[in-house]
Design a protein around this motif. Structure first.
Motif, short mmCIF file in Angstrom:
data_model
loop_
_atom_site.label_atom_id
_atom_site.label_comp_id
_atom_site.label_asym_id
_atom_site.label_seq_id
_atom_site.Cartn_x
_atom_site.Cartn_y
_atom_site.Cartn_z
N SER A 274 0.84 -1.20 0.00
CA SER A 274 0.00 0.00 0.00
C SER A 274 0.87 1.24 0.00
CB SER A 274 -0.93 0.02 1.22
OG SER A 274 -0.17 0.13 2.41
N ASP A 275 0.28 2.36 -0.36
CA ASP A 275 0.99 3.63 -0.41
C ASP A 275 0.92 4.30 0.96
OD1 ASP A 275 2.12 6.04 -0.96
OD2 ASP A 275 0.88 6.49 -2.72
N SER A 276 2.03 4.32 1.65
CA SER A 276 2.07 4.87 3.02
C SER A 276 1.79 6.36 3.06
CB SER A 276 3.43 4.59 3.66
OG SER A 276 3.68 3.20 3.74
N SER A 277 2.00 7.05 1.94
CA SER A 277 1.80 8.50 1.93
C SER A 277 0.32 8.88 1.97
CB SER A 277 2.46 9.12 0.69
OG SER A 277 1.85 8.63 -0.50
N LYS A 278 -0.57 7.92 1.70
CA LYS A 278 -2.00 8.20 1.67
C LYS A 278 -2.73 7.73 2.92
CE LYS A 278 -2.18 7.89 -3.39
NZ LYS A 278 -2.82 7.22 -4.55
N VAL A 279 -1.99 7.37 3.94
CA VAL A 279 -2.61 6.83 5.16
C VAL A 279 -3.24 7.95 5.97
CG1 VAL A 279 -2.18 5.61 7.32
CG2 VAL A 279 -1.01 4.90 5.24
N LYS A 280 -4.47 7.74 6.41
CA LYS A 280 -5.13 8.70 7.30
C LYS A 280 -4.57 8.55 8.71
CE LYS A 280 -8.07 10.07 4.13
NZ LYS A 280 -8.06 11.46 3.58
N ARG B 224 -4.27 8.35 12.80
CA ARG B 224 -5.14 7.81 13.84
C ARG B 224 -5.96 8.94 14.47
NH1 ARG B 224 -5.22 3.13 16.91
NH2 ARG B 224 -3.35 2.38 15.82
N GLY B 225 -7.22 8.71 14.68
CA GLY B 225 -8.12 9.74 15.16
C GLY B 225 -8.99 10.30 14.06
N ASP B 226 -8.55 10.15 12.82
CA ASP B 226 -9.36 10.57 11.68
C ASP B 226 -10.53 9.60 11.53
OD1 ASP B 226 -10.14 10.53 8.68
OD2 ASP B 226 -8.88 12.33 8.86
N PRO B 227 -11.74 10.10 11.22
CA PRO B 227 -12.89 9.19 11.06
C PRO B 227 -12.68 8.11 10.00
CG PRO B 227 -13.61 11.48 11.17
CD PRO B 227 -12.12 11.51 11.08
N ASN B 228 -11.82 8.38 9.02
CA ASN B 228 -11.56 7.42 7.95
C ASN B 228 -10.29 6.60 8.17
OD1 ASN B 228 -13.83 8.25 6.41
ND2 ASN B 228 -12.66 10.04 5.69
N PHE B 229 -9.76 6.64 9.38
CA PHE B 229 -8.54 5.87 9.67
C PHE B 229 -8.83 4.38 9.56
CE2 PHE B 229 -6.03 3.53 12.89
CZ PHE B 229 -4.76 3.72 12.33
N ASP B 230 -7.94 3.68 8.86
CA ASP B 230 -8.07 2.23 8.66
C ASP B 230 -6.94 1.53 9.41
OD1 ASP B 230 -8.45 -0.35 7.86
OD2 ASP B 230 -8.06 0.00 5.73
N PRO B 231 -7.25 0.74 10.45
CA PRO B 231 -6.19 0.04 11.20
C PRO B 231 -5.39 -0.93 10.34
CG PRO B 231 -8.29 -0.05 12.36
CD PRO B 231 -8.58 0.47 11.01
N TRP B 232 -5.98 -1.39 9.22
CA TRP B 232 -5.30 -2.37 8.37
C TRP B 232 -4.87 -1.76 7.05
CZ3 TRP B 232 -4.07 -6.26 11.25
CH2 TRP B 232 -4.90 -6.62 12.32
N HIS B 233 -4.51 -0.48 7.08
CA HIS B 233 -4.18 0.22 5.84
C HIS B 233 -2.97 -0.40 5.14
CE1 HIS B 233 -0.70 2.27 7.72
NE2 HIS B 233 -1.46 2.35 8.80
N LYS B 234 -2.06 -1.01 5.89
CA LYS B 234 -0.84 -1.54 5.27
C LYS B 234 -1.11 -2.74 4.37
CE LYS B 234 2.53 0.12 8.56
NZ LYS B 234 3.91 0.31 8.24
N ILE B 235 -2.20 -3.45 4.65
CA ILE B 235 -2.51 -4.63 3.81
C ILE B 235 -3.89 -4.52 3.16
CG2 ILE B 235 -1.07 -6.16 5.20
CD1 ILE B 235 -3.68 -7.22 6.45
N ARG B 236 -4.55 -3.38 3.28
CA ARG B 236 -5.90 -3.24 2.77
C ARG B 236 -6.03 -3.54 1.27
NH1 ARG B 236 -10.19 -4.28 4.91
NH2 ARG B 236 -9.59 -3.02 6.72
N PRO B 237 -5.15 -3.04 0.40
CA PRO B 237 -5.31 -3.37 -1.03
C PRO B 237 -5.23 -4.87 -1.29
CG PRO B 237 -3.83 -1.51 -0.76
CD PRO B 237 -4.06 -2.06 0.62
#
Length: 350
Positions: free
Chosen positions: A191-197, A199-212
């Motif tokens: 995943s693209d780390s530069s697009k990570v929301k 923590r605390g943002d309503p759209n924060f995804d705990p699994w952003h590193k493997i989401r795609p």
């Protein structure tokens, strides 16, 4: 006849009913109508004490019976029979998945190395100096070695490239050098780390590193298989003890008590995994829900799997089985079968 017996021969022990005489035998005869049934030979029964009352089945009106509407269930767009196992792996590890890994790994490596220019210059023996952008072929080799490591276990990762004659494993150094493998492990990204929301943002995804990768797997699971009528939802563990915020402890999972908990929807007949959701705590999974975690998990997975309103039959254990859940599923033309906790607030005492 030789096998005929007198009534007195049927006297049982003190702990059983005495069929030959007494009030107990009258009650047994009245309740089960043994003596009035001319077609029933009492010699067919071993013990009166094992008899239990049989209640008539529940009267289910035809209006509530669900009809399974899916047709042509089973594998979809799969290789022909006798194909090599690698062909089935490539159904899920597609070119798009590999290309994304190559792109994101090279991007992350470039970002990290750009911030360590001075450090690399002052450390002439740094492994970072030997980094070369990865290719599709190199990523496939890297993933293949990781799969093989699950079959060949050693104490330390570097031992796979041991030069000791007694312990060396030729396949690993012949496939990839140790430094290349360790460098790819250092920079591996999907995943693209530069697009990570944050923590605390309503759209924060705990699994952003493997989401795609996870989303791609779930879509491909559905692309290549249509489940039969009966499906099941349960939790499982990915065993690990890493330093990670979402590590769970489940004492009833004997194969692995520590790890990442995942919820899976599987077909009952084959065990085919149709959808996976990773658990990151109630704060993320059931936030704002008044129905509770178990209700939210089932309805969310069934909706994501696109199985509602098709007459599917869901089976769950007592963690999930609740009356409100059964009612919600029934409203979506889905039936529910499962064990239920006797002390559940939704279980009526009788």
């Amino acid at each position: 006849m030789a096998n005929e017996r007198s009534d007195s021969d049927w006297s049982l022990s003190d702990n059983d009913f005495d069929i030959s005489q007494g009030s107990e035998s009258d009650s047994v005869s009245e309740e089960y109508d043994v003596e009035s049934d001319s077609d029933t030979d009492i010699g067919d029964y071993d013990h009166a004490s094992v008899w239990t009352r049989a209640y008539p089945p529940e009267d289910i009106s035809s209006g509530t019976k669900l009809v399974f509407t899916e047709r042509h269930t089973g594998p979809i767009s799969v290789p022909p029979r006798n194909s090599q196992p690698i062909q089935y792996l490539y159904l899920f590890l597609t070119d798009n998945v590999i290309d994304n890994i190559v792109k994101q790994t090279n991007k992350y490596a470039a970002d990290v190395l750009a911030t360590k220019t001075e450090w690399i210059a002052s450390h002439k023996r740094s492994r970072f100096r030997r980094w070369n952008p990865v290719t599709e072929d190199k990523i496939k080799k890297y993933l293949g070695l990781n799969l093989l490591m699950g079959l060949i276990r050693v104490k330390d990762e570097r031992e796979y490239w041991s030069t000791c004659r007694e312990t060396r494993i030729p396949f690993f150094p012949e496939t990839m050098s140790r430094d290349d493998f360790l460098l790819i492990s250092r920079f591996f990204h999907v995943s693209d780390s530069s697009k990570v929301k944050p923590r605390g943002d309503p759209n924060f995804d705990p699994w952003h590193k493997i989401r795609p990768f996870l989303d791609s797997c779930n879509e491909l699971f559905k692309k290549h298989y249509k489940p039969k009528e009966t499906v099941s939802i349960d939790e499982s563990m990915i065993g690990m003890r890493n330093r990670f915020a979402y590590i769970q402890y489940m004492p009833n999972k004997r194969h692995s008590r520590y790890g990442i908990k995942k919820f899976e929807l599987c077909e009952a007949d084959t065990g085919y995994v149709f959808h996976i959701d990773l658990y990151s705590g109630r704060d993320f999974y059931a936030s704002g829900s008044e129905k509770g975690l178990s209700h939210t998990v089932v309805m969310s997975i069934m909706e994501k799997s696109r199985l509602l309103n098709k007459g599917y039959h869901l089976v769950t254990d007592n963690f999930y089985t609740k009356v409100p859940l059964a009612e919600a599923l029934l409203e979506n033309k889905t039936s529910l079968t499962g064990t239920i906790r006797i002390n559940s607030k939704d279980c009526h005492k009788s």
